[in-house]
Design a protein around this motif. Structure first.
Motif, PDB file in Angstrom:
ATOM      1  N   MET A 171       3.577  -0.050 -23.796  1.00 18.20           N
ATOM      2  CA  MET A 171       4.610  -0.004 -24.800  1.00 18.20           C
ATOM      3  C   MET A 171       4.180   0.958 -25.908  1.00 18.20           C
ATOM      4  SD  MET A 171       6.285  -3.129 -26.976  1.00 18.20           S
ATOM      5  CE  MET A 171       6.913  -3.883 -25.515  1.00 18.20           C
ATOM      6  N   LYS A 172       5.101   1.730 -26.377  1.00 20.84           N
ATOM      7  CA  LYS A 172       4.800   2.681 -27.426  1.00 20.84           C
ATOM      8  C   LYS A 172       4.506   1.960 -28.738  1.00 20.84           C
ATOM      9  CE  LYS A 172       7.831   6.181 -25.554  1.00 20.84           C
ATOM     10  NZ  LYS A 172       9.035   6.964 -25.779  1.00 20.84           N
ATOM     11  N   LYS A 173       3.694   2.590 -29.560  1.00 15.19           N
ATOM     12  CA  LYS A 173       3.283   2.001 -30.827  1.00 15.19           C
ATOM     13  C   LYS A 173       4.459   1.829 -31.795  1.00 15.19           C
ATOM     14  CE  LYS A 173      -0.026   2.709 -34.534  1.00 15.19           C
ATOM     15  NZ  LYS A 173      -1.065   3.562 -35.060  1.00 15.19           N
ATOM     16  N   ASN A 174       5.400   2.733 -31.775  1.00 15.67           N
ATOM     17  CA  ASN A 174       6.509   2.707 -32.729  1.00 15.67           C
ATOM     18  C   ASN A 174       7.781   2.077 -32.153  1.00 15.67           C
ATOM     19  OD1 ASN A 174       7.194   4.695 -30.958  1.00 15.67           O
ATOM     20  ND2 ASN A 174       7.644   6.242 -32.487  1.00 15.67           N
ATOM     21  N   THR A 175       7.636   1.188 -31.199  1.00 17.14           N
ATOM     22  CA  THR A 175       8.805   0.606 -30.550  1.00 17.14           C
ATOM     23  C   THR A 175       9.662  -0.195 -31.528  1.00 17.14           C
ATOM     24  OG1 THR A 175       7.622   0.510 -28.466  1.00 17.14           O
ATOM     25  CG2 THR A 175       9.560  -0.849 -28.648  1.00 17.14           C
ATOM     26  N   ARG A 176       9.046  -0.936 -32.442  1.00 18.77           N
ATOM     27  CA  ARG A 176       9.820  -1.721 -33.406  1.00 18.77           C
ATOM     28  C   ARG A 176      10.692  -0.805 -34.270  1.00 18.77           C
ATOM     29  NH1 ARG A 176       9.001  -7.205 -35.072  1.00 18.77           N
ATOM     30  NH2 ARG A 176       6.989  -7.145 -34.037  1.00 18.77           N
ATOM     31  N   ILE A 177      10.166   0.342 -34.638  1.00 20.44           N
ATOM     32  CA  ILE A 177      10.956   1.312 -35.404  1.00 20.44           C
ATOM     33  C   ILE A 177      12.127   1.813 -34.561  1.00 20.44           C
ATOM     34  CG2 ILE A 177      10.909   3.614 -36.473  1.00 20.44           C
ATOM     35  CD1 ILE A 177       7.963   2.990 -37.221  1.00 20.44           C
ATOM     36  N   ASN A 178      11.868   2.083 -33.291  1.00 22.34           N
ATOM     37  CA  ASN A 178      12.945   2.520 -32.397  1.00 22.34           C
ATOM     38  C   ASN A 178      14.054   1.477 -32.324  1.00 22.34           C
ATOM     39  OD1 ASN A 178      11.564   4.868 -31.805  1.00 22.34           O
ATOM     40  ND2 ASN A 178      10.655   4.062 -29.937  1.00 22.34           N
ATOM     41  N   TYR A 179      13.662   0.209 -32.197  1.00 17.47           N
ATOM     42  CA  TYR A 179      14.661  -0.861 -32.136  1.00 17.47           C
ATOM     43  C   TYR A 179      15.466  -0.923 -33.428  1.00 17.47           C
ATOM     44  CZ  TYR A 179      12.605  -2.720 -27.834  1.00 17.47           C
ATOM     45  OH  TYR A 179      12.164  -2.882 -26.554  1.00 17.47           O
ATOM     46  N   PHE A 180      14.797  -0.802 -34.567  1.00 18.01           N
ATOM     47  CA  PHE A 180      15.493  -0.841 -35.849  1.00 18.01           C
ATOM     48  C   PHE A 180      16.503   0.303 -35.942  1.00 18.01           C
ATOM     49  CE2 PHE A 180      15.966   0.520 -40.248  1.00 18.01           C
ATOM     50  CZ  PHE A 180      16.466  -0.648 -40.809  1.00 18.01           C
ATOM     51  N   LEU A 181      16.084   1.499 -35.567  1.00 19.85           N
ATOM     52  CA  LEU A 181      16.993   2.654 -35.622  1.00 19.85           C
ATOM     53  C   LEU A 181      18.178   2.478 -34.670  1.00 19.85           C
ATOM     54  CD1 LEU A 181      14.387   5.558 -35.848  1.00 19.85           C
ATOM     55  CD2 LEU A 181      15.854   4.660 -37.684  1.00 19.85           C
ATOM     56  N   LEU A 182      17.912   1.904 -33.505  1.00 20.99           N
ATOM     57  CA  LEU A 182      19.003   1.640 -32.562  1.00 20.99           C
ATOM     58  C   LEU A 182      19.985   0.606 -33.115  1.00 20.99           C
ATOM     59  CD1 LEU A 182      17.052   1.651 -29.209  1.00 20.99           C
ATOM     60  CD2 LEU A 182      18.964   3.148 -29.807  1.00 20.99           C
ATOM     61  N   ILE A 183      19.460  -0.444 -33.729  1.00 16.53           N
ATOM     62  CA  ILE A 183      20.323  -1.463 -34.323  1.00 16.53           C
ATOM     63  C   ILE A 183      21.214  -0.833 -35.390  1.00 16.53           C
ATOM     64  CG2 ILE A 183      20.333  -3.535 -35.788  1.00 16.53           C
ATOM     65  CD1 ILE A 183      17.651  -4.288 -34.324  1.00 16.53           C
ATOM     66  N   PHE A 184      20.624  -0.046 -36.262  1.00 16.50           N
ATOM     67  CA  PHE A 184      21.368   0.610 -37.335  1.00 16.50           C
ATOM     68  C   PHE A 184      22.450   1.541 -36.763  1.00 16.50           C
ATOM     69  CE2 PHE A 184      21.842   3.987 -40.541  1.00 16.50           C
ATOM     70  CZ  PHE A 184      22.244   3.216 -41.622  1.00 16.50           C
ATOM     71  N   THR A 185      22.083   2.317 -35.772  1.00 15.70           N
ATOM     72  CA  THR A 185      23.034   3.238 -35.141  1.00 15.70           C
ATOM     73  C   THR A 185      24.182   2.492 -34.475  1.00 15.70           C
ATOM     74  OG1 THR A 185      21.251   4.823 -34.761  1.00 15.70           O
ATOM     75  CG2 THR A 185      23.257   5.104 -33.457  1.00 15.70           C
ATOM     76  N   VAL A 186      23.858   1.422 -33.774  1.00 19.32           N
ATOM     77  CA  VAL A 186      24.886   0.650 -33.072  1.00 19.32           C
ATOM     78  C   VAL A 186      25.828  -0.025 -34.072  1.00 19.32           C
ATOM     79  CG1 VAL A 186      25.271  -1.340 -31.558  1.00 19.32           C
ATOM     80  CG2 VAL A 186      23.533   0.345 -30.967  1.00 19.32           C
ATOM     81  N   ILE A 187      25.303  -0.505 -35.190  1.00 17.55           N
ATOM     82  CA  ILE A 187      26.166  -1.102 -36.220  1.00 17.55           C
ATOM     83  C   ILE A 187      27.161  -0.077 -36.741  1.00 17.55           C
ATOM     84  CG2 ILE A 187      26.208  -2.016 -38.582  1.00 17.55           C
ATOM     85  CD1 ILE A 187      23.594  -3.509 -37.881  1.00 17.55           C
ATOM     86  N   ILE A 188      26.675   1.120 -37.028  1.00 15.58           N
ATOM     87  CA  ILE A 188      27.572   2.178 -37.520  1.00 15.58           C
ATOM     88  C   ILE A 188      28.619   2.527 -36.464  1.00 15.58           C
ATOM     89  CG2 ILE A 188      27.671   4.622 -38.162  1.00 15.58           C
ATOM     90  CD1 ILE A 188      25.079   4.158 -39.724  1.00 15.58           C
ATOM     91  N   LEU A 189      28.190   2.669 -35.216  1.00 17.23           N
ATOM     92  CA  LEU A 189      29.152   2.964 -34.146  1.00 17.23           C
ATOM     93  C   LEU A 189      30.176   1.848 -33.993  1.00 17.23           C
ATOM     94  CD1 LEU A 189      26.816   4.461 -31.397  1.00 17.23           C
ATOM     95  CD2 LEU A 189      28.541   5.681 -32.749  1.00 17.23           C
ATOM     96  N   GLY A 190      29.729   0.600 -34.123  1.00 19.06           N
ATOM     97  CA  GLY A 190      30.632  -0.530 -34.002  1.00 19.06           C
ATOM     98  C   GLY A 190      31.679  -0.562 -35.099  1.00 19.06           C
TER      99      GLY A 190
END
Length: 123
Positions: free
Chosen positions: A1-20
């Protein structure tokens, strides 16, 4: 697992909220698109919080949460209806129960899982 995975998840959550939110504001976007994005956001939110959980547990928990919120829409107490009339309450709890939403939530969790396996946690 990549070291910055939690950051990736946070960015994905933020992006998906905006798209929603945008999907509800742009005419011509089918309503089910927002349901799929909602499930994707829930899946990534669970992965963000429970970073070391298995994919299987994340899928199960995401589906349980999405399905629970959908079935909660059958509860029509006055106080709950007043919460749903607010913008945030509408986005979180929805308005009315639909069996088809369960299918869209399942599709959203599957899409998020596939993105997680093949893009985020690629080895």
């Amino acid at each position: 697992m990549k070291k910055n995975t939690r950051i990736n998840y946070f960015l994905l959550i933020f992006t998906v909220i905006i798209l929603g939110v945008l999907s509800r504001r742009i005419h011509g976007v089918p309503l089910f698109f927002g349901d799929i994005l909602y499930a994707i956001m829930v899946y990534f939110g669970i992965r963000f919080v429970f970073i070391n959980s298995s994919f299987r547990n994340s899928i199960i928990l995401a589906l349980l949460l999405c399905f629970s919120i959908e079935f909660l829409q059958l509860y029509t107490a006055e106080w709950m209806v007043s919460i749903r009339k607010t913008t945030l309450g509408h986005y979180v709890f929805g308005q009315g129960f639909l069996w088809s939403d369960l299918v869209y939530y399942t599709l959203g969790v599957v899409f998020a899982f596939l993105a997680d396996v093949f893009l985020i946690n690629k080895k």
